[in-house]
Design a protein around this motif. Structure first.
Motif, PDB file in Angstrom:
ATOM      1  N   TYR A  54      54.135  35.610 -24.630  1.00 19.71           N
ATOM      2  CA  TYR A  54      54.001  34.276 -25.217  1.00 19.71           C
ATOM      3  C   TYR A  54      53.787  33.231 -24.127  1.00 19.71           C
ATOM      4  CZ  TYR A  54      55.692  29.783 -26.964  1.00 19.71           C
ATOM      5  OH  TYR A  54      55.818  28.461 -27.256  1.00 19.71           O
ATOM      6  N   TRP A  55      54.504  33.368 -23.005  1.00 17.84           N
ATOM      7  CA  TRP A  55      54.414  32.385 -21.931  1.00 17.84           C
ATOM      8  C   TRP A  55      53.099  32.458 -21.172  1.00 17.84           C
ATOM      9  CZ3 TRP A  55      57.402  28.506 -22.401  1.00 17.84           C
ATOM     10  CH2 TRP A  55      58.619  28.657 -23.028  1.00 17.84           C
ATOM     11  N   ALA A  56      52.390  33.584 -21.268  1.00 13.48           N
ATOM     12  CA  ALA A  56      51.078  33.687 -20.623  1.00 13.48           C
ATOM     13  C   ALA A  56      50.087  32.722 -21.265  1.00 13.48           C
ATOM     14  CB  ALA A  56      50.551  35.117 -20.711  1.00 13.48           C
ATOM     15  N   VAL A  57      50.289  32.435 -22.541  1.00 11.99           N
ATOM     16  CA  VAL A  57      49.437  31.472 -23.246  1.00 11.99           C
ATOM     17  C   VAL A  57      50.094  30.097 -23.257  1.00 11.99           C
ATOM     18  CG1 VAL A  57      48.386  30.934 -25.467  1.00 11.99           C
ATOM     19  CG2 VAL A  57      48.431  33.283 -24.660  1.00 11.99           C
ATOM     20  N   ALA A  58      51.402  30.059 -23.435  1.00  7.75           N
ATOM     21  CA  ALA A  58      52.099  28.780 -23.599  1.00  7.75           C
ATOM     22  C   ALA A  58      52.086  27.927 -22.331  1.00  7.75           C
ATOM     23  CB  ALA A  58      53.530  29.028 -24.048  1.00  7.75           C
ATOM     24  N   LEU A  59      52.288  28.542 -21.167  1.00  7.77           N
ATOM     25  CA  LEU A  59      52.326  27.750 -19.936  1.00  7.77           C
ATOM     26  C   LEU A  59      51.019  27.002 -19.669  1.00  7.77           C
ATOM     27  CD1 LEU A  59      54.399  29.876 -17.403  1.00  7.77           C
ATOM     28  CD2 LEU A  59      54.957  27.649 -18.372  1.00  7.77           C
ATOM     29  N   PRO A  60      49.853  27.660 -19.709  1.00  7.29           N
ATOM     30  CA  PRO A  60      48.617  26.895 -19.495  1.00  7.29           C
ATOM     31  C   PRO A  60      48.398  25.810 -20.546  1.00  7.29           C
ATOM     32  CG  PRO A  60      48.173  29.221 -19.246  1.00  7.29           C
ATOM     33  CD  PRO A  60      49.566  29.100 -19.763  1.00  7.29           C
ATOM     34  N   VAL A  61      48.761  26.086 -21.794  1.00  7.01           N
ATOM     35  CA  VAL A  61      48.590  25.083 -22.842  1.00  7.01           C
ATOM     36  C   VAL A  61      49.502  23.887 -22.584  1.00  7.01           C
ATOM     37  CG1 VAL A  61      48.931  24.638 -25.297  1.00  7.01           C
ATOM     38  CG2 VAL A  61      47.776  26.709 -24.560  1.00  7.01           C
ATOM     39  N   TRP A  62      50.756  24.124 -22.213  1.00  7.77           N
ATOM     40  CA  TRP A  62      51.681  23.036 -21.912  1.00  7.77           C
ATOM     41  C   TRP A  62      51.201  22.220 -20.715  1.00  7.77           C
ATOM     42  CZ3 TRP A  62      55.890  20.964 -24.235  1.00  7.77           C
ATOM     43  CH2 TRP A  62      56.407  21.651 -25.313  1.00  7.77           C
ATOM     44  N   ILE A  63      50.724  22.907 -19.686  1.00  5.04           N
ATOM     45  CA  ILE A  63      50.251  22.200 -18.487  1.00  5.04           C
ATOM     46  C   ILE A  63      49.033  21.349 -18.817  1.00  5.04           C
ATOM     47  CG2 ILE A  63      49.197  22.545 -16.218  1.00  5.04           C
ATOM     48  CD1 ILE A  63      51.101  24.977 -15.909  1.00  5.04           C
ATOM     49  N   LEU A  64      48.059  21.905 -19.550  1.00  2.00           N
ATOM     50  CA  LEU A  64      46.868  21.136 -19.911  1.00  2.00           C
ATOM     51  C   LEU A  64      47.204  19.978 -20.846  1.00  2.00           C
ATOM     52  CD1 LEU A  64      44.234  23.969 -20.339  1.00  2.00           C
ATOM     53  CD2 LEU A  64      44.413  22.312 -18.493  1.00  2.00           C
ATOM     54  N   THR A  65      48.162  20.183 -21.746  1.00  2.81           N
ATOM     55  CA  THR A  65      48.587  19.096 -22.623  1.00  2.81           C
ATOM     56  C   THR A  65      49.242  17.974 -21.816  1.00  2.81           C
ATOM     57  OG1 THR A  65      48.915  20.670 -24.417  1.00  2.81           O
ATOM     58  CG2 THR A  65      49.991  18.527 -24.630  1.00  2.81           C
ATOM     59  N   ILE A  67      48.695  17.229 -18.670  1.00  2.00           N
ATOM     60  CA  ILE A  67      47.634  16.560 -17.912  1.00  2.00           C
ATOM     61  C   ILE A  67      46.834  15.632 -18.823  1.00  2.00           C
ATOM     62  CG2 ILE A  67      45.457  16.934 -16.688  1.00  2.00           C
ATOM     63  CD1 ILE A  67      46.745  19.459 -15.488  1.00  2.00           C
ATOM     64  N   ALA A  68      46.506  16.088 -20.031  1.00  2.75           N
ATOM     65  CA  ALA A  68      45.740  15.261 -20.966  1.00  2.75           C
ATOM     66  C   ALA A  68      46.530  14.029 -21.391  1.00  2.75           C
ATOM     67  CB  ALA A  68      45.337  16.083 -22.187  1.00  2.75           C
ATOM     68  N   VAL A  69      47.827  14.186 -21.673  1.00  4.77           N
ATOM     69  CA  VAL A  69      48.648  13.035 -22.059  1.00  4.77           C
ATOM     70  C   VAL A  69      48.718  12.042 -20.911  1.00  4.77           C
ATOM     71  CG1 VAL A  69      51.023  12.330 -22.558  1.00  4.77           C
ATOM     72  CG2 VAL A  69      49.979  14.200 -23.826  1.00  4.77           C
ATOM     73  N   ALA A  71      46.476  11.685 -18.458  1.00  3.41           N
ATOM     74  CA  ALA A  71      45.161  11.113 -18.180  1.00  3.41           C
ATOM     75  C   ALA A  71      44.711  10.127 -19.242  1.00  3.41           C
ATOM     76  CB  ALA A  71      44.132  12.231 -18.034  1.00  3.41           C
ATOM     77  N   PHE A  72      45.029  10.382 -20.503  1.00  8.35           N
ATOM     78  CA  PHE A  72      44.505   9.545 -21.579  1.00  8.35           C
ATOM     79  C   PHE A  72      45.510   8.557 -22.139  1.00  8.35           C
ATOM     80  CE2 PHE A  72      41.746  13.345 -21.805  1.00  8.35           C
ATOM     81  CZ  PHE A  72      40.558  12.709 -21.476  1.00  8.35           C
ATOM     82  N   ALA A  73      46.779   8.646 -21.793  1.00  8.66           N
ATOM     83  CA  ALA A  73      47.765   7.717 -22.338  1.00  8.66           C
ATOM     84  C   ALA A  73      48.582   7.044 -21.235  1.00  8.66           C
ATOM     85  CB  ALA A  73      48.694   8.444 -23.305  1.00  8.66           C
ATOM     86  N   ILE A  74      49.237   7.809 -20.392  1.00  8.66           N
ATOM     87  CA  ILE A  74      50.168   7.228 -19.427  1.00  8.66           C
ATOM     88  C   ILE A  74      49.440   6.464 -18.320  1.00  8.66           C
ATOM     89  CG2 ILE A  74      51.950   7.774 -17.725  1.00  8.66           C
ATOM     90  CD1 ILE A  74      52.727  10.127 -19.536  1.00  8.66           C
ATOM     91  N   TYR A  75      48.410   7.051 -17.727  1.00  9.72           N
ATOM     92  CA  TYR A  75      47.692   6.389 -16.634  1.00  9.72           C
ATOM     93  C   TYR A  75      47.026   5.090 -17.090  1.00  9.72           C
ATOM     94  CZ  TYR A  75      44.842   5.924 -12.449  1.00  9.72           C
ATOM     95  OH  TYR A  75      44.246   5.457 -11.316  1.00  9.72           O
ATOM     96  N   PRO A  76      46.295   5.070 -18.225  1.00  5.83           N
ATOM     97  CA  PRO A  76      45.760   3.777 -18.680  1.00  5.83           C
ATOM     98  C   PRO A  76      46.852   2.766 -19.022  1.00  5.83           C
ATOM     99  CG  PRO A  76      44.603   5.559 -19.748  1.00  5.83           C
ATOM    100  CD  PRO A  76      45.748   6.163 -19.026  1.00  5.83           C
ATOM    101  N   ALA A  77      47.983   3.221 -19.575  1.00  5.85           N
ATOM    102  CA  ALA A  77      49.065   2.296 -19.892  1.00  5.85           C
ATOM    103  C   ALA A  77      49.647   1.674 -18.621  1.00  5.85           C
ATOM    104  CB  ALA A  77      50.152   3.014 -20.675  1.00  5.85           C
ATOM    105  N   ILE A  78      49.777   2.448 -17.564  1.00  5.86           N
ATOM    106  CA  ILE A  78      50.262   1.910 -16.290  1.00  5.86           C
ATOM    107  C   ILE A  78      49.289   0.864 -15.761  1.00  5.86           C
ATOM    108  CG2 ILE A  78      50.690   2.487 -13.864  1.00  5.86           C
ATOM    109  CD1 ILE A  78      51.775   5.190 -14.859  1.00  5.86           C
ATOM    110  N   ASN A  79      47.985   1.158 -15.829  1.00  5.44           N
ATOM    111  CA  ASN A  79      46.986   0.203 -15.348  1.00  5.44           C
ATOM    112  C   ASN A  79      46.972  -1.071 -16.174  1.00  5.44           C
ATOM    113  OD1 ASN A  79      46.084   1.660 -13.170  1.00  5.44           O
ATOM    114  ND2 ASN A  79      44.546   2.751 -14.353  1.00  5.44           N
ATOM    115  N   ILE A  80      47.108  -0.953 -17.485  1.00  6.13           N
ATOM    116  CA  ILE A  80      47.123  -2.133 -18.336  1.00  6.13           C
ATOM    117  C   ILE A  80      48.363  -2.978 -18.056  1.00  6.13           C
ATOM    118  CG2 ILE A  80      47.401  -2.886 -20.738  1.00  6.13           C
ATOM    119  CD1 ILE A  80      45.480  -0.616 -21.492  1.00  6.13           C
ATOM    120  N   SER A  81      49.497  -2.327 -17.840  1.00 11.21           N
ATOM    121  CA  SER A  81      50.719  -3.092 -17.566  1.00 11.21           C
ATOM    122  C   SER A  81      50.664  -3.791 -16.211  1.00 11.21           C
ATOM    123  CB  SER A  81      51.934  -2.178 -17.640  1.00 11.21           C
ATOM    124  OG  SER A  81      51.935  -1.281 -16.554  1.00 11.21           O
TER     125      SER A  81
END
Length: 128
Positions: A54-65, A67-69, A71-81
């Protein structure tokens, strides 16, 4: 070596090669863990403990999720603030502003920033 340089030298090349070999070995180990059946690992190779597949699939999915969160939410929010408000003076000038100086008539004017009042006057006021 006292100064920092990106040029290659002996210790950096050794560390780079070791990291290259180490990352390839980790990738190979991950692929064996992910794709080789557990029965083969237990019976033929004698490897008894491996994490669940299960972790062979779950770890890459968690890591990519994550990174996506970021890149698309936290980093722009920091820049806007960190961005100043639209009516803040820092949106039109800063400490590196070059004030306009006198120039020789007929000569090339020195490099300077154009004041915002002059920009608005040229752009938005009609010439009479």
């Amino acid at each position: 070596m006292s100064e920092r340089t990106p040029a290659p030298y002996a210790p950096r090349s050794v560390y780079g090669y070791a990291m290259y070999i180490g990352s390839n070995m980790l990738l190979l180990l991950y692929l064996v863990w992910a794709f080789v059946p557990e029965e083969f690992l237990h019976e033929k190779l004698g490897l008894t403990y491996w994490p669940s597949k299960y972790w062979a699939v779950a770890l890459p999915v968690w890591i990519l999720t994550a990174i996506a969160v970021f890149a698309f939410a936290i980093y722009p929010a920091i820049n806007i603030s960190m961005t100043p408000n639209i009516d803040d003076l820092r949106t039109i000038t800063d400490e590196y502003c070059l004030e306009r100086r006198e120039s020789i008539p007929g000569g090339i004017p020195p490099v300077s920033d154009i004041p915002i009042t002059e920009v608005c006057r040229k752009l938005y006021l009609q010439n009479d």
